[in-house]
Design a protein around this motif. Sequence first.
Motif, short mmCIF file in Angstrom:
data_model
loop_
_atom_site.label_atom_id
_atom_site.label_comp_id
_atom_site.label_asym_id
_atom_site.label_seq_id
_atom_site.Cartn_x
_atom_site.Cartn_y
_atom_site.Cartn_z
N ASP A 141 0.95 -1.21 0.12
CA ASP A 141 -0.05 -0.10 0.07
C ASP A 141 0.85 1.40 0.00
O ASP A 141 0.27 2.15 -0.61
N ASN A 144 2.15 1.53 -3.48
CA ASN A 144 1.34 2.16 -4.54
C ASN A 144 1.22 3.62 -4.11
O ASN A 144 0.89 4.50 -5.18
N LEU A 145 0.95 4.07 -2.74
CA LEU A 145 1.00 5.40 -2.66
C LEU A 145 2.16 6.40 -3.02
O LEU A 145 1.71 7.32 -3.79
N ASP A 147 4.05 5.68 -5.85
CA ASP A 147 4.18 5.59 -7.11
C ASP A 147 3.03 6.52 -7.55
O ASP A 147 3.17 7.27 -8.52
N PHE A 148 1.90 6.59 -6.89
CA PHE A 148 0.81 7.52 -7.35
C PHE A 148 1.30 8.78 -7.06
O PHE A 148 0.96 9.68 -7.93
N GLY A 149 1.77 9.24 -5.95
CA GLY A 149 2.39 10.44 -5.78
C GLY A 149 3.36 11.05 -6.87
O GLY A 149 3.31 12.28 -7.30
N GLN A 150 4.32 10.04 -7.01
CA GLN A 150 5.44 10.50 -8.24
C GLN A 150 4.67 10.71 -9.64
O GLN A 150 5.23 11.60 -10.31
N LYS A 151 3.66 9.91 -9.91
CA LYS A 151 3.11 10.07 -11.16
C LYS A 151 2.29 11.36 -11.35
O LYS A 151 2.14 11.99 -12.25
N GLU A 152 1.61 11.47 -10.21
CA GLU A 152 0.48 12.55 -10.17
C GLU A 152 1.31 13.87 -10.07
O GLU A 152 0.77 14.83 -10.99
N SER A 187 7.57 4.62 -11.65
CA SER A 187 6.66 5.86 -11.28
C SER A 187 7.39 7.43 -11.67
O SER A 187 6.90 8.37 -11.90
#
Length: 282
Positions: A141, A144-145, A147-152, A187
């Motif tokens: 988790d 994933n958090l 990776d989401f932050g780096q992509k966003e 990411s």
Amino acid sequence: MGKRAALATYDKEFSFVSPVVKYLLFLFNLIFWMISLVLMSIGIYARMMKHAEAAMACLAVDPAILLLIVGVLMFFITFCGCVGSLRENICLLQTFCIFLTMIFLLQLAAGVLGFVFSDKARNKVSEMINNAIVHYRDDIDLQNLLDFGQKEFSCCGGVTYTDWSQNMYFNCTTDNRSRERCSVPFSCCLLSKDEAVINTMCGQGMQELPFLQAGAFIHTNGCIDKLVNWIHSNLFMLGGIALGLAIPQLVGILLSQILINQIKDQIELQKYNLQHRTDPWQ
């Protein structure tokens, strides 16, 4: 005689307590009481289904425990509000009002302190991001958090992409035998929207490249500055969210105080009627 009877009936039926205020406050608390049950259920489920050692190392507080604490506190407060409004109980309503006022003041103080001590808040965020990088592979988790932050935010690492050397799998030391040595997570990569399949090995060996050369393949700027810039760019939206959280609390405080005053007036009326029930003309 008929006039005296009518006046007596009017005195018995009249009430200072407004049904609109009473049931509006009950409905208000009922909604948040159900939300508290959902929060507690999610917290219990999350705590039972997974270990949170990595999350606690990064956040200092287990998110599942935090959800449970918030849920239990909200359950207690809204229970006082629900029962207090239905039973017209001043003690429960005052408990509800006091707790709600305290929470509102604590949120206000946290916002002011966060603004005044923004540098310390930034350092705390930097510490959390660095800890998250260290424990990147320990919790799916958390992974994933990040990776989401780096992509966003189109960023990589805390301050720069080489921050990933803090992770035991990505560090560039000579004794690191990991296949991901000197790499960064996928990411961080500059991904084309036309790519149907993401190359998860696109960050291989990127920490060995100079800043400008690596910039052709990955995002080289850190996430901390990007996050700060995003906050500055979205102050009105964040202010709207804060206002959206504050308004229900202020409404609850206002309704409870109105109902408390109405109940007190009703009690005074009942005392007056008891003193003068022998002669309604006095």
